[in-house]
Design a protein around this motif. Structure first.
Motif, mmCIF file in Angstrom:
data_model
loop_
_atom_site.group_PDB
_atom_site.id
_atom_site.type_symbol
_atom_site.label_atom_id
_atom_site.label_comp_id
_atom_site.label_asym_id
_atom_site.label_seq_id
_atom_site.Cartn_x
_atom_site.Cartn_y
_atom_site.Cartn_z
ATOM 1 N N ASP B 176 9.420 -6.144 3.432
ATOM 2 C CA ASP B 176 9.153 -7.246 4.370
ATOM 3 C C ASP B 176 7.866 -7.969 3.959
ATOM 4 N N SER B 177 7.632 -9.133 4.562
ATOM 5 C CA SER B 177 6.557 -9.994 4.056
ATOM 6 C C SER B 177 5.178 -9.365 4.249
ATOM 7 N N GLU B 178 5.004 -8.644 5.328
ATOM 8 C CA GLU B 178 3.700 -8.032 5.558
ATOM 9 C C GLU B 178 3.408 -6.975 4.495
ATOM 10 N N THR B 179 4.405 -6.114 4.242
ATOM 11 C CA THR B 179 4.240 -5.085 3.212
ATOM 12 C C THR B 179 4.058 -5.732 1.851
ATOM 13 N N THR B 180 4.766 -6.835 1.618
ATOM 14 C CA THR B 180 4.643 -7.561 0.360
ATOM 15 C C THR B 180 3.194 -7.993 0.138
ATOM 16 N N GLU B 181 2.602 -8.609 1.168
ATOM 17 C CA GLU B 181 1.193 -9.027 1.103
ATOM 18 C C GLU B 181 0.311 -7.831 0.752
ATOM 19 N N ASN B 182 0.569 -6.762 1.445
ATOM 20 C CA ASN B 182 -0.194 -5.527 1.276
ATOM 21 C C ASN B 182 -0.125 -5.037 -0.175
ATOM 22 N N VAL B 183 1.101 -4.959 -0.714
ATOM 23 C CA VAL B 183 1.283 -4.461 -2.076
ATOM 24 C C VAL B 183 0.558 -5.371 -3.065
ATOM 25 N N TYR B 184 0.644 -6.698 -2.850
ATOM 26 C CA TYR B 184 -0.024 -7.607 -3.788
ATOM 27 C C TYR B 184 -1.529 -7.471 -3.743
ATOM 28 N N SER B 185 -2.053 -7.269 -2.542
ATOM 29 C CA SER B 185 -3.501 -7.117 -2.507
ATOM 30 C C SER B 185 -3.921 -5.831 -3.219
ATOM 31 N N ILE B 186 -3.064 -4.813 -3.139
ATOM 32 C CA ILE B 186 -3.359 -3.577 -3.880
ATOM 33 C C ILE B 186 -3.371 -3.852 -5.382
ATOM 34 N N LEU B 187 -2.346 -4.557 -5.851
ATOM 35 C CA LEU B 187 -2.265 -4.840 -7.289
ATOM 36 C C LEU B 187 -3.476 -5.664 -7.748
ATOM 37 N N ARG B 188 -3.841 -6.613 -6.946
ATOM 38 C CA ARG B 188 -4.979 -7.464 -7.266
ATOM 39 C C ARG B 188 -6.259 -6.632 -7.356
ATOM 40 N N ASN B 189 -6.411 -5.749 -6.395
ATOM 41 C CA ASN B 189 -7.595 -4.874 -6.393
ATOM 42 C C ASN B 189 -7.659 -4.006 -7.640
#
Ligand SMILES: Nc1ncnc2c1ncn2[C@@H]1O[C@H](COP(=O)(O)OP(=O)(O)OP(=O)(O)O)[C@@H](O)[C@H]1O
Ligand SMILES: [Mg+2]
Lengths: 385, 228
Positions: B176-189
């Motif tokens: 879902d979009s919220e988890t998607t945001e979450n995963v991307y911020s992890i990758l970015r970090n």
């Protein structure tokens, strides 16, 4: 290597039902093999035992003119030392005679033994059904058939006519039944001294003996022949004289091996097909492991280890099952006299071998799935989800 | 910045009799420590391109260099070592080993090259699991986790050997979009913290816009190459 083992173990644990089923399949194979093998071995041993267990297995006779072994004490000694396998060496002085009764005559063989030695081979004492063992000169025992047809009873004297025309009287102290009619019918068993009185010769007519492993009798008899020093001696053994019994036993062994080989082959096919299916089931896992860099040989090892562990598990279960079956047959299926109905020979070496065969078979069976694994391309898995 | 990945005239043709060309003369390089996205229509050849970069698939012709080493001529053994050490994969369908727990899955790439897990690697695994917010479920079997948790486990797994490159094929495709945001911020970090090079295939325009560089693939060719 250790990772392959860990993954194999985990795969087996996570598919408990399947694992148990294969292990059970292998164990039934092993149990059948152990049971049939032990049964056939038991039958053979009991057959051999009844046929030759209570008779001379290696016999030394003389081919000299008077058919006697002159220095028999030396020959007995030489036979004893010729191989550690040799047991129960017994000299005997034999000769023909005839016995008169009512209105008929019967020919008999007078056998003069050192009675204690001969008893180890023929077990007269155990098979005396009346009277006792001869103690003095001039005493003898005879078999059941001879006693019945001549109407002889314990305590009677019998008159024997030798080929030289002498008449000898022996006192019958006991009657035996060796369950072999040719012996029961014709043997007059007495001690060596008495026989020497009857047949005034030097020496004995034969030296008889047994061996620990009856199937080695032919080899050992060659050692005996090599060791004895008197001239003109001839050494025979039961194997050379009973070729038809031996070929019967051989046929039995071959059919037993055939059964065992077919059991192994079906186990092999069973395991390898189930393992091949499990490769397909786990192809996703193998694909991802390969994408992460597991080497082909380690990936294959996962299935070899699975085969090996299934084999070991199956072998252990199968050995327990097989021994259980054997014990049931030897402990519970008994004749009225307490002897087992089916003669079974429990040979732990053979059982261990059956188990080892199962392990080798299971590992061999895993080679096909191992090969499939090694060829699996991770991209197929990753693309097809 | 030096290039960590370089593709020269990469072509990919599928099929023996009926040939379908999927990639046409691709020439592209990716800088070390960069955070890139690949976009394009379905069937345009994105996954094919990424799988070739990850050495899972072989190009029909052309040359591929990873850290200046030519890889399209390497044998299977050399490739498996390269993948294990240098590249972390995150696939669309998380592909955990269901027989193992989350932490065991994370440790798997380490165990592939050496079975013994020293204390610092064990702690690193815990740190990664903590980083993706899975401390609580790290001893769950993969099958006892939600889709998002499995995907985050796969991210932690991709990082365990501290690879220089992470390739992700629609890592949030089924989240879902919220988890998607979450995963991307992890990758970015991770990109910032460990200087890892990322190439991410995505359908999500908003996500693509957050990356340093957007490469658009169209009908097997590079159609657009936007850098910030
Ligand atoms: N083994 C194959 N044989 C023939 N054609 C193939 C094969 N694998 C992929 N293709 C074709 O290659 C093209 C590109 O596929 P690819 O998976 O790279 O697309 P994609 O851009 O990742 O699409 P999506 O966004 O749907 O994942 C598709 O047209 C596909 O049909
Ligand atoms: Mg794709």
């Amino acid at each position: 290597m250790r990772l392959a083992f860990e993954i194999a173990l985990r795969f087996l644990k996570s598919g408990k039902g399947q694992t148990l089923l294969i292990a059970l399949g292998i164990s039934v194979g092993v149990a059948v093999q152990i049971f049939i093998g032990s049964l056939i071995q038991g039958l053979q041993i009991s057959l051999v035992d009844t046929t030759i267990g209570s008779s001379s297995q290696i016999t030394i006779t003389s081919e000299s003119d008077d058919k006697t072994i002159k220095d028999w004490k030396r020959t007995v000694y030489e036979a004893q030392i010729s191989s550690p396998e040799i047991i129960n060496v017994s000299p005997s002085l034999d000769g023909p005679a005839s016995i008169d009764y009512e209105n008929d005559t019967a020919s008999v063989i007078i056998r003069g033994f050192i009675l204690e030695d001969a008893d180890k081979i023929y077990k007269f004492k155990n098979n005396l059904y009346q009277g006792q063992f001869p103690k003095n000169r001039g005493e003898a025992i005879i078999g059941k058939e001879l006693a019945v047809k001549s109407g002889t009873e314990v305590g009677d004297n019998i008159a024997l006519l030798t080929t030289r025309g002498n008449v000898i009287t022996l006192k019958i102290t006991g009657l035996f039944d060796l369950k072999v009619s040719s012996i029961n019918d014709s043997w007059v068993v007495t001690d060596l001294k008495t026989a020497e009185d009857i047949f005034p010769t030097e020496g004995v007519t034969s030296v008889e003996m047994q061996v620990k492993d009856v199937f080695l009798a032919d080899e050992i008899s060659r050692q005996v022949a090599y060791t004895v020093s008197e001239n003109n001696l001839k050494v025979d053994n039961w194997k050379d004289l009973n070729q038809s019994l031996l070929s019967g036993l051989n046929g039995q062994s071959i059919s037993s091996y055939m059964i065992q080989i077919f059991v192994l082959v079906s186990v092999l096919l069973g395991i390898s097909s189930v393992l091949a299916i499990s490769v397909v089931q786990r192809s996703k896992q193998i694909g991802i492991l390969k994408a992460m860099g597991i080497q082909d040989k380690d990936a294959s090892l996962i299935f070899v280890f699975q085969g090996l562990m299934l084999g070991i598990l199956g072998a252990i279960l199968g050995i327990c099952l097989g021994i259980g079956l054997l014990l049931m047959f030897t402990k519970f299926a008994l004749n009225p006299d307490g002897s087992p109905v089916v003669p079974i020979y429990i040979n732990y070496g053979f059982i261990a071998l059956s188990g080892m065969f199962a392990v080798v078979t299971a590992s061999t069976a895993s080679l096909i799935p191992a090969r499939i694994t090694s060829k699996l391309n991770p991209i197929e898995v990753i693309k097809n989800g | 910045m030096a290039n960590i990945i370089e593709l020269k005239n990469i072509n990919k043709i599928y099929g023996e009799k009926i040939k379908t060309q999927v990639l046409y003369d691709i020439n592209i390089s990716f800088e070390a420590n960069s955070f890139n996205s690949i976009i394009g229509e379905s069937g345009s050849g994105k996954s094919t391109l990424l799988n070739i970069i990850g050495t899972l698939d072989k190009p029909t012709s052309g040359e591929l260099y990873i850290e200046d080493k030519r890889t399209d001529t390497m044998n299977k053994l050399e490739l498996s070592i390269l993948r294990n050490k240098t590249i972390g994969f995150i696939f669309q369908f998380h592909y955990l080993l269901p027989e193992f727990t989350a932490k065991e899955n994370v440790l798997m790439p380490h165990k592939i090259h050496s079975y013994h897990v020293p204390k610092e690697v064990d702690e690193w695994a815990d740190e990664l699991l903590n980083f993706v917010g899975l401390s609580k479920v790290k001893n769950n079997k993969a099958t006892n986790m939600s889709g998002g948790q499995q995907q985050r486990t796969a991210i932690a797994r991709a990082l365990i050997n501290k690879p220089k490159i992470i390739l992700a094929d629609e890592p949030t495709g089924n989240l879902d979009s919220e988890t998607t945001e979450n995963v991307y911020s992890i990758l970015r970090n991770i990109n910032k913290k460990f200087n890892t090079t990322f190439i991410i295939i995505t359908h999500d325009q908003r996500i693509a816009e957050k990356t340093d560089r957007i490469v658009q693939v169209k009908d097997g060719r590079i159609n657009l190459d936007l850098r910030k």
